[in-house]
Each structure stands twice: as structure tokens, then as C-alpha cells.
Scaffold this motif. Structure first.
Motif, PDB file in Angstrom:
ATOM      1  N   LEU B 317       3.333  -5.099   3.930  1.00 16.14           N
ATOM      2  CA  LEU B 317       2.138  -5.087   3.073  1.00 16.14           C
ATOM      3  C   LEU B 317       1.295  -3.881   3.454  1.00 16.14           C
ATOM      4  O   LEU B 317       0.744  -3.816   4.550  1.00 16.14           O
ATOM      5  N   TYR B 318       1.213  -2.925   2.568  1.00 19.83           N
ATOM      6  CA  TYR B 318       0.359  -1.754   2.805  1.00 19.83           C
ATOM      7  C   TYR B 318      -0.722  -1.700   1.748  1.00 19.83           C
ATOM      8  O   TYR B 318      -0.440  -1.784   0.559  1.00 19.83           O
ATOM      9  N   LYS B 319      -1.951  -1.566   2.211  1.00 16.98           N
ATOM     10  CA  LYS B 319      -3.073  -1.502   1.283  1.00 16.98           C
ATOM     11  C   LYS B 319      -3.898  -0.251   1.537  1.00 16.98           C
ATOM     12  O   LYS B 319      -4.029   0.182   2.681  1.00 16.98           O
ATOM     13  N   LYS B 346      10.936  -7.671   1.720  1.00 10.00           N
ATOM     14  CA  LYS B 346       9.867  -7.752   0.722  1.00 10.00           C
ATOM     15  C   LYS B 346       8.822  -6.692   1.007  1.00 10.00           C
ATOM     16  O   LYS B 346       8.308  -6.605   2.122  1.00 10.00           O
ATOM     17  N   GLN B 347       8.539  -5.899   0.015  1.00  9.64           N
ATOM     18  CA  GLN B 347       7.553  -4.826   0.191  1.00  9.64           C
ATOM     19  C   GLN B 347       6.444  -4.942  -0.852  1.00  9.64           C
ATOM     20  O   GLN B 347       6.719  -5.125  -2.036  1.00  9.64           O
ATOM     21  N   THR B 348       5.207  -4.863  -0.405  1.00  9.81           N
ATOM     22  CA  THR B 348       4.070  -4.908  -1.323  1.00  9.81           C
ATOM     23  C   THR B 348       3.118  -3.765  -0.992  1.00  9.81           C
ATOM     24  O   THR B 348       2.809  -3.529   0.172  1.00  9.81           O
ATOM     25  N   ASN B 349       2.680  -3.065  -2.008  1.00 12.41           N
ATOM     26  CA  ASN B 349       1.744  -1.957  -1.810  1.00 12.41           C
ATOM     27  C   ASN B 349       0.615  -2.114  -2.826  1.00 12.41           C
ATOM     28  O   ASN B 349       0.864  -2.217  -4.019  1.00 12.41           O
ATOM     29  N   LYS B 350      -0.603  -2.176  -2.330  1.00 14.26           N
ATOM     30  CA  LYS B 350      -1.748  -2.366  -3.226  1.00 14.26           C
ATOM     31  C   LYS B 350      -2.808  -1.319  -2.959  1.00 14.26           C
ATOM     32  O   LYS B 350      -3.183  -1.101  -1.805  1.00 14.26           O
ATOM     33  N   THR B 351      -3.285  -0.718  -3.993  1.00 16.17           N
ATOM     34  CA  THR B 351      -4.301   0.323  -3.844  1.00 16.17           C
ATOM     35  C   THR B 351      -5.522  -0.011  -4.664  1.00 16.17           C
ATOM     36  O   THR B 351      -5.416  -0.412  -5.818  1.00 16.17           O
ATOM     37  N   ALA B 379       4.122  -2.765  -6.535  1.00 12.97           N
ATOM     38  CA  ALA B 379       2.984  -1.893  -6.252  1.00 12.97           C
ATOM     39  C   ALA B 379       1.928  -2.099  -7.327  1.00 12.97           C
ATOM     40  O   ALA B 379       2.248  -2.205  -8.503  1.00 12.97           O
ATOM     41  N   THR B 380       0.681  -2.200  -6.908  1.00 14.53           N
ATOM     42  CA  THR B 380      -0.413  -2.272  -7.874  1.00 14.53           C
ATOM     43  C   THR B 380      -1.457  -1.220  -7.508  1.00 14.53           C
ATOM     44  O   THR B 380      -1.688  -0.938  -6.345  1.00 14.53           O
ATOM     45  N   VAL B 381      -2.024  -0.638  -8.524  1.00 11.59           N
ATOM     46  CA  VAL B 381      -3.119   0.314  -8.334  1.00 11.59           C
ATOM     47  C   VAL B 381      -4.219  -0.120  -9.276  1.00 11.59           C
ATOM     48  O   VAL B 381      -3.969  -0.329 -10.461  1.00 11.59           O
ATOM     49  N   GLY B 382      -5.422  -0.292  -8.771  1.00 12.89           N
ATOM     50  CA  GLY B 382      -6.467  -0.725  -9.680  1.00 12.89           C
ATOM     51  C   GLY B 382      -7.849  -0.537  -9.115  1.00 12.89           C
ATOM     52  O   GLY B 382      -8.027  -0.045  -7.996  1.00 12.89           O
ATOM     53  N   GLN B 383      -8.802  -0.917  -9.927  1.00 12.75           N
ATOM     54  CA  GLN B 383     -10.191  -0.872  -9.501  1.00 12.75           C
ATOM     55  C   GLN B 383     -10.633  -2.290  -9.191  1.00 12.75           C
ATOM     56  O   GLN B 383      -9.884  -3.235  -9.392  1.00 12.75           O
TER      57      GLN B 383
END
Lengths: 256, 444
Positions: B317-319, B346-351, B379-383
Motif C-alpha cells: 500500500l503506497y499513498k 496485492k498492490q494498491t497505490n492511492k494519490t 491505483a487511484t488518483v483524486g482530490q
């Protein structure tokens, strides 16, 4: 007068939803706004709470002598306006109790009251929890995260009980509730009725009004209040639906 | 080969000067390793954005600067009182000034028999068989140009050796302090060897006591023995004028459980590589990362999980929270070798982008050569969620505080995964400080 809405027009993305709402609410009163889907009920609730997706194009809203539309959502909350959401949003990572404490203290600070410490706050919370028959485990969870539909609605009224608003707007609080949950929520609301407070109940169905008995019922259609009456109007709507009101309106000339 | 004015030429002339100070040691095995590394560095040079691995992070500013390698301990007026603010509450603390061990500032509690926790330089001098056996065996000398550069100037860092069957209750803090007055290069090299069934947590902290521009170029090699449980945490909180490049490389034995938590908040250009090789069956790794950047910072996280053997699992999990004009990069490689059946990865990346000018480049990279595996990535990128902000505001919380609360919640998802309590507290304070209305959030 607590709230006066005059000729309120509001749009979403350029489409006009509210087309001239007029409504007066006094302290101590419970008003119900009923209407078919798409009539603008939730838009009205949202505009009053300050949701910024809506653009007010005309009219004014006076709350306690202040121009409500000039106030930011948090300022409205601190002045005593509360919106119970139709769809309470889940906020992972934000603890329900701590968040509520921050909210209550923001409101108290605004009123010039001393902020509550954890001990005093917990006492209030415990008391209101009992009132709303809320399970203690909900307090230690993130705001609405993983709550069932009923738990979310109950949590909204629990927030209301703790924050003690002057004007509570309940947006479709009955939707998604079974009859037992409905009774608990309604009981909670009724226990919060005071002569110095007012409640605006927005609902599609009459059943909630069996429990939260309104002083006035207004029918909202196509962005306007087309008919107002006492609690018996809600029963008429339950029996006959909305079409007869529509027919009645169409037979009358539109008021200028 | 390179003129002295080219970036590698500068370091070659520095290497030359360094070599002349070594006398007899220049014949040692260690020094031939350095020389090999210098050769690699010279022939490969600093990476450019034409290199796929460095496509999103331009290290031109690092290459252009002429950083002077710090070749020994210069206490530079660093006193215990300057350092205390960075301490974690633990009995084992090794302090390094510009990459060199400071015995005065360090403290090590009683360790079980056979355990070593101290300076790599002194372990290499005393011909500690373990230090010599394991050094530079996990990371290839030319794994990246920065690893080559680190190895060319390899002198000191932490050496931790824990024999089989030891549980260390206190974590070991490795505190790296930058303090030179000139533009400088610090090249700490850490070697961590954990025996079978042992349980250890290690925290690397990187901080600055200088406003000078400099480069920290660190390499940490970790060997986690069979059935060991190892947590490696890293907090990079260097000055905003610092460059920070680091490689953490871990190799896991059978049924080993390895966790890496990497938190990056400081530095102007930052590149972290974390590589884990699941080298024996039923080993398990968890990689968590959090970066907070603002201004014109660039924080680049590259991770590699190499499923070399069957029945291993990895969770990642990287944020990133990116504000101002800063940039984030995430590249997560997962290799599943042909032999590595029953892999579960399992890999998760959130920005979270907090400003209109903040940007991120994110790239999951799964290369799967086995057929009976479970690999997922997202991967998610959001505000910040507008509905969440409105909900908080509608209850009386002002907009700035509402945004801070939500940003903190986003970060705390990673922070709560750190099991070293004093570090977790330190991280929470640090994040509060970064948020405008730290006080309100702190009361939560």
C-alpha cells in the motif's frame, strides 16, 4: 419568525429546479415538505444547508434575522441549522465520536461557550446514545463506514441530538428504514422537539409523519409549493397520491 | 575517460583523492569492491530521463552539483542536545553524522550474546566474519548508478547482526544526521542480518541540521532469516534543500515475515527504491509507503517485489499526498517467477492531489511467469471528496479544518500500520505540523 423563504429559485448545472419557493417557519413548529420524485425536495434541503452544487438565482432566505444564503455551510451549522442527510457519506479514518466532539466544540465556541473536555463530552454522548438506541460500537468506528442503511440514519439523528440545532432539516430520513428503525428514529426526533426549535421534514411518503406529526404539510411540485395544509393533507396524499393535486393546480391560473 | 568537469569525473577525482589516503587498505577486498563500483559508476554515469527507470525523475540537478564526499567523522559541533529532538524512545540508538558513526551520540542497551549493533566500519576492521560475508551480496554493485556511487565511497553505516532465536523488545533506531557546512555527499551503508526465528524492528531516520544543499545516498541491505519477523521503518525528513536517494534491499528466508514502512516528507528530489526478494517458500512481505510533498518537491517511490519461490505473499500500500507544484512518482514492480506458483500479491497505490498544480505519475508493473497465482493491483488518483468535505462542514467544522481532517485520515491509513509506537507518535505529530490547522486535528 425563525425561517422565511421568499421566491427562492435555484438551479443545478443551469437547469432550474426550484422555481419560486415561499415558506415561513416559526419556532416550535414542525413542517413537512412532501412531493413526488424530482419535485425539488432534496434541492431545497441542500440549498438551506449550503450545498454548493446549487446556484441560487433569485429570492432570499432569512434565518433568525440573518441572510442565510450569505453564510458558509459551517456558519449555518454554528447558527443552529442542521441537515440530516438522505445519503450520509462514509468517511474512513475519521472517528465518529472525535469528529462529533470537534463539531460540537466548534458550535459551542461560536456561541461563546466553553469547549467541552473529553469527560464532559462523553457524558453527553452516552446520554444521547441511549436516546437513539445506538450501539456503543458505532462510536468507535469511522464516520458511517460500514454502517447499515438504518445505522447511518440513526447516526444522523444521534448527531442532531448531540448538536441540538435550532432548525433541523430531515432529508428523506425515512428512506431505507424498516418499521422498527423508523420508530426509533422518529422517537429520537420527537424527544428533541422543543418550543424554541423547528423541524423541516422532507419526505416522499406519509409514513414517517405518523410518528413525527407535523403542524403543517406543504406539497412541492415542479419546484413550487402548490398546496399547504394541516397534518390531514399528508393522509390525503397517502390515500390519493399526488395526481389530484396536480390536476387541481393545472385548473388554477398560475399566480404571478 | 571522463573530463574532471563531467559529473562522474568530479567523483572520480574525489575517489582518487580518497584512495591516496588509504595506504595499505587500498589493497583490501573492500577497496577492490569500491574500485569496481567506481568503474561501473564512471561507465554508466548518472541516469537520465531517457532511462525507463528514471523517466519521471530528472536527477540532473544532483548530477550537476559537485558534492564533496564526507570521508570521516567530523562532529561539526553536533551535540547531544541538537540530536535529542530526533530520538525515539528506545534503548538502542546508533547516530551517524554525515554517514559516519558517532560513538558519543550513540547508545546501545544490553544485547543478547552474539548480537551486534554498531558501526559497519568497525565491524569490517575487526574482520567480523558476518559483515564481510554479507556485505554487498544482496545488492548488485551496478543495480543503479547511485548504488555504484554509494559503494565507491562505502565506509560506514550501521551493522546489525542478530543471531537465531532472539526477540528484541526495543526497536533499533538508526539516526542519520546531515550537518556539513559545504555541499556534501553522505554515503551511509547499512547491513542488517536477522537470524532464524528472531524478531526485530529497525527504524531509519534521516534528518538535517544544516540548510546546505547535499546528497544523502544510502543503501541498506537486509537479510531476514527463516521464520524471522522483521519490521523496517524509514522516516525521511531531511531539509527541503537536500537530495535523498536510497536503496533498501531485503532478502527473505522461508516463512519470514518482513514489513517495510517508508515515510517521506523532506528533500527536494527524493528517490526511494525498496526491493524485496521472496527467496524461499511461504515468506511474506508487506510494503507500505506514505509521502507528503509540497512546494517543488519531487518524491519518487520505486518498489520491486520479486516472487522467486512458490507460496509466498506480498501486500503493498503506497499513498502520496501531493500539494503545491510538487510531483509524485510511484512505480511498483511485481515479478512472479515461473517457479513461484500459488503466489498471492496485492498492490494498491492511492494519490491525493491537494492542488491544481500537483502531479503524479503512477505505474504498476506486473510481470507474471507462473500460471497459478493471484495478483491484483489498483491505483487511484483524486482530490478530497467534495461530499465528505461538505458533510463535515455541515456539522460546523470549517473548510480548512475539514480538509485537514480528511487529509490526515488519508495519511493515517498508512501511519497506523507502523508498529513502533514512538515512531507512530512522531509521524502523527509531523503530519499535524504539515497541516494548516494542526491543533484542531490533534484534538481529534
Amino acid at each position: 419568525m425563525m425561517l422565511e423563504i421568499k421566491n427562492l429559485h435555484a438551479s443545478v448545472n443551469g437547469t432550474e429546479i426550484l422555481k419560486g419557493i415561499n415558506l415561513k417557519i416559526n419556532a416550535g413548529e414542525v413542517h413537512a415538505i412532501m412531493g413526488p420524485n424530482g419535485s425539488g425536495k432534496s434541492t431545497l434541503a441542500g440549498v438551506l444547508a449550503g450545498r454548493d452544487a446549487y446556484e441560487v438565482t433569485q429570492g432570499e432566505v432569512t434565518y433568525e434575522g440573518k441572510n442565510l444564503l450569505d453564510l458558509a455551510p459551517e456558519e449555518r451549522a454554528r447558527e443552529g441549522v442542521f441537515l440530516a442527510f438522505q445519503y450520509p457519506v462514509e468517511i474512513p479514518g475519521v472517528n465518529n465520536t472525535y469528529f462529533l466532539k470537534a463539531a460540537l466544540n466548534a458550535i459551542r465556541k461560536h456561541k461563546g461557550l466553553e469547549e467541552l473536555d473529553a469527560v464532559d463530552f462523553l457524558q453527553i454522548v452516552k446520554e444521547k446514545m441511549k436516546l437513539m438506541e445506538i450501539d456503543e460500537s458505532l462510536l468507535n468506528r469511522s464516520v458511517n463506514e460500514g454502517f447499515s442503511g438504518g445505522e447511518k440514519k440513526r447516526n444522523e439523528i444521534f448527531h442532531m441530538a448531540v448538536l441540538q440545532p435550532r432548525l433541523a432539516i430531515l432529508d428523506e430520513t425515512d428512506s431505507g428504514l424498516d418499521i422498527d428503525a423508523l420508530r426509533v428514529v422518529a422517537d429520537g426526533v420527537n424527544k428533541l422537539r422543543r418550543k424554541e426549535n423547528a423541524i423541516l421534514v422532507v419526505t416522499h411518503y406519509q409514513r414517517l409523519l405518523n410518528y413525527i406529526v407535523p403542524d403543517f404539510v406543504h406539497v412541492l411540485m415542479d419546484g413550487r409549493i402548490v398546496k399547504s395544509g394541516g397534518k390531514e393533507l399528508a393522509l390525503q396524499l397517502e390515500e390519493r397520491g399526488y395526481d389530484w393535486v396536480k390536476d387541481e393546480v393545472e385548473r388554477q391560473p398560475v399566480q404571478a | 575517460m571522463n573530463p574532471a568537469s563531467s559529473p562522474t569525473g568530479w567523483y572520480f577525482s574525489q575517489f582518487d583523492a580518497f584512495e591516496k589516503t588509504l595506504n595499505g587498505e587500498s589493497k583490501s577486498e573492500l577497496h577492490s569492491l569500491r574500485r569496481e563500483a567506481m568503474d561501473k559508476f564512471q561507465s554508466n554515469g548518472f541516469p537520465t530521463t531517457r532511462n525507463e527507470e528514471w523517466k519521471f525523475t530528472n536527477v540532473g540537478a544532483i548530477a550537476k552539483a559537485e558534492f564533496k564526499p564526507v570521508l570521516g567523522l567530523t562532529s561539526s559541533g553536533v551535540a547531544q542536545s541538537n540530536v535529542r529532538q530526533f530520538w525515539l524512545d528506545t534503548r538502542h540508538r546508533l547516530v551517524f553524522i554525515n554517514g559516519h558513526f558517532s560513538p558519543e551520540l550513540s547508545t546501545v542497551g544490553t544485547l543478547p550474546k552474539g548480537a551486534v549493533c554498531g558501526s559497519l566500519a568497525s565491524s569490517l576492521r575487526t574482520t567480523d566474519p558476518h559483515a564481510h560475508t554479507f556485505l554487498a551480496r544482496q545488492v548488485k554493485v551496478d543495480e543503479t548508478p547511485f548504488v555504484s556511487l554509494n559503494t565507491a565511497f562505502l565506509q560506514d553505516g550501521a551493522f546489525v547482526y542478530i543471531p537465531d532465536g532472539i526477540v528484541l523488545d526495543d526497536s533499533i533506531q538508526l539516526l542519520f544526521i546531515a550537518s556539513e557546512k559545504q555541499p556534501f555527499l553522505a554515503s551511509p551503508r547499512n547491513l542488517v542480518i536477522i537470524g532464524k526465528r528472531s524478531r526485530v524492528s529497525i527504524v531509519e531516520s534521516y534528518v538535517s541540521l544544516t540548510d546546505q544543499t547535499y546528497l544523502t545516498n544510502a543503501v541498506t541491505e537486509i537479510v531476514a532469516g527463516d521464520e524471522s519477523i522483521v519490521e523496517h521503518d524509514k522516516l525521511q525528513n531531511e531539509s527541503l534543500r537536500a537530495f535523498h536517494v536510497a536503496m533498501i534491499h531485503a532478502k527473505l528466508g522461508a516463512k519470514a515475515q518482513f514489513t517495510s514502512n517508508s515515510i517521506a516528507v523532506g528533500g527536494s528530489i527524493v528517490r526511494n527504491n525498496v526491493t524485496v526478494v521472496l527467496d524461499a517458500e511461504r515468506s511474506e512481505c508487506t510494503l507500505n509507503g506514505l509521502s507528503l510533498s509540497t512546494g517543488s518537491q519531487v518524491i519518487d517511490n520505486h518498489t520491486t517485489i520479486d516472487h522467486a519461490k512458490p507460496n509466498c505473499s506480498s501486500h503493498e500500500l503506497y499513498k502520496a499526498i501531493i500539494d503545491g507544484k510538487s510531483r509524485g512518482v510511484f512505480n511498483g514492480k511485481i515479478f512472479v517467477r515461473a517457479d513461484a506458483q500459488k503466489t498471492d500479491a496485492k498492490q494498491t497505490n492511492k494519490t491525493l492531489l491537494l492542488s491544481d498544480e500537483a502531479t503524479v505519475d503512477t505505474k504498476p508493473q506486473l510481470e507474471i511467469f507462473a500460471d497459478d497465482v493471484k495478483c491484483t493491483h489498483g491505483a487511484t488518483v483524486g482530490q478530497l471528496d467534495a461530499e465528505q468535505v461538505f458533510y463535515l462542514r455541515s456539522r460546523g467544522i470549517d473548510e480548512t479544518a475539514a480538509r485537514d481532517i480528511l487529509t490526515f485520515a488519508f495519511a493515517s491509513d498508512v501511519v497506523r500500520r507502523v508498529h513502533v509506537d514512538p515512531l507512530r507518535d512522531q509521524l502523527e505529530t509531523l503530519i499535524h505540523e504539515r497541516l494548516d490547522q494542526g491543533r484542531l486535528v490533534e484534538s481529534l
